[in-house]
Design a protein around this motif. Sequence first.
Motif, PDB file in Angstrom:
ATOM      1  N   GLU A   1     -31.461 -49.469  40.472  1.00 25.73           N
ATOM      2  CA  GLU A   1     -30.421 -49.775  39.496  1.00 25.73           C
ATOM      3  C   GLU A   1     -29.677 -51.027  39.965  1.00 25.73           C
ATOM      4  O   GLU A   1     -29.044 -51.025  41.012  1.00 25.73           O
TER       5      GLU A   1
ATOM      6  N   TYR B   1     -24.703 -51.208  36.288  1.00 31.11           N
ATOM      7  CA  TYR B   1     -24.390 -50.004  35.526  1.00 31.11           C
ATOM      8  C   TYR B   1     -23.008 -50.157  34.912  1.00 31.11           C
ATOM      9  O   TYR B   1     -22.105 -50.730  35.524  1.00 31.11           O
TER      10      TYR B   1
ATOM     11  N   GLU C   1     -20.337 -47.854  31.957  1.00 35.72           N
ATOM     12  CA  GLU C   1     -20.167 -46.701  31.080  1.00 35.72           C
ATOM     13  C   GLU C   1     -18.823 -46.813  30.381  1.00 35.72           C
ATOM     14  O   GLU C   1     -17.806 -47.138  31.010  1.00 35.72           O
TER      15      GLU C   1
ATOM     16  N   SER D   1     -27.739 -48.940  31.955  1.00 36.40           N
ATOM     17  CA  SER D   1     -28.250 -49.274  33.281  1.00 36.40           C
ATOM     18  C   SER D   1     -29.267 -50.396  33.176  1.00 36.40           C
ATOM     19  O   SER D   1     -30.120 -50.385  32.289  1.00 36.40           O
TER      20      SER D   1
END
Length: 75
Positions: free
Chosen positions: A12, A15, A17, A24
Amino acid sequence: MTHAADTEALEELHYREADGIAVSLLWSRHSSRLSVVVEDLKADASFVLPARADNALEVFYHPYAHAAAQLRVAA
């Protein structure tokens, strides 16, 4: 990490949110391919977009625009 990580070694790279949407940016160690995974945690839905080195951050920050563009091309 996403469910795709179960099938190959993914790293990853980025990222984020917000409001139940997780995004991602993933890099496959095996194939050297980049992808962006979008997960709607509220609706329990997700999709994956391919990305290139020259547009990976663009796809990461605007995945819905890129998904819509791919749908127009496929139609």
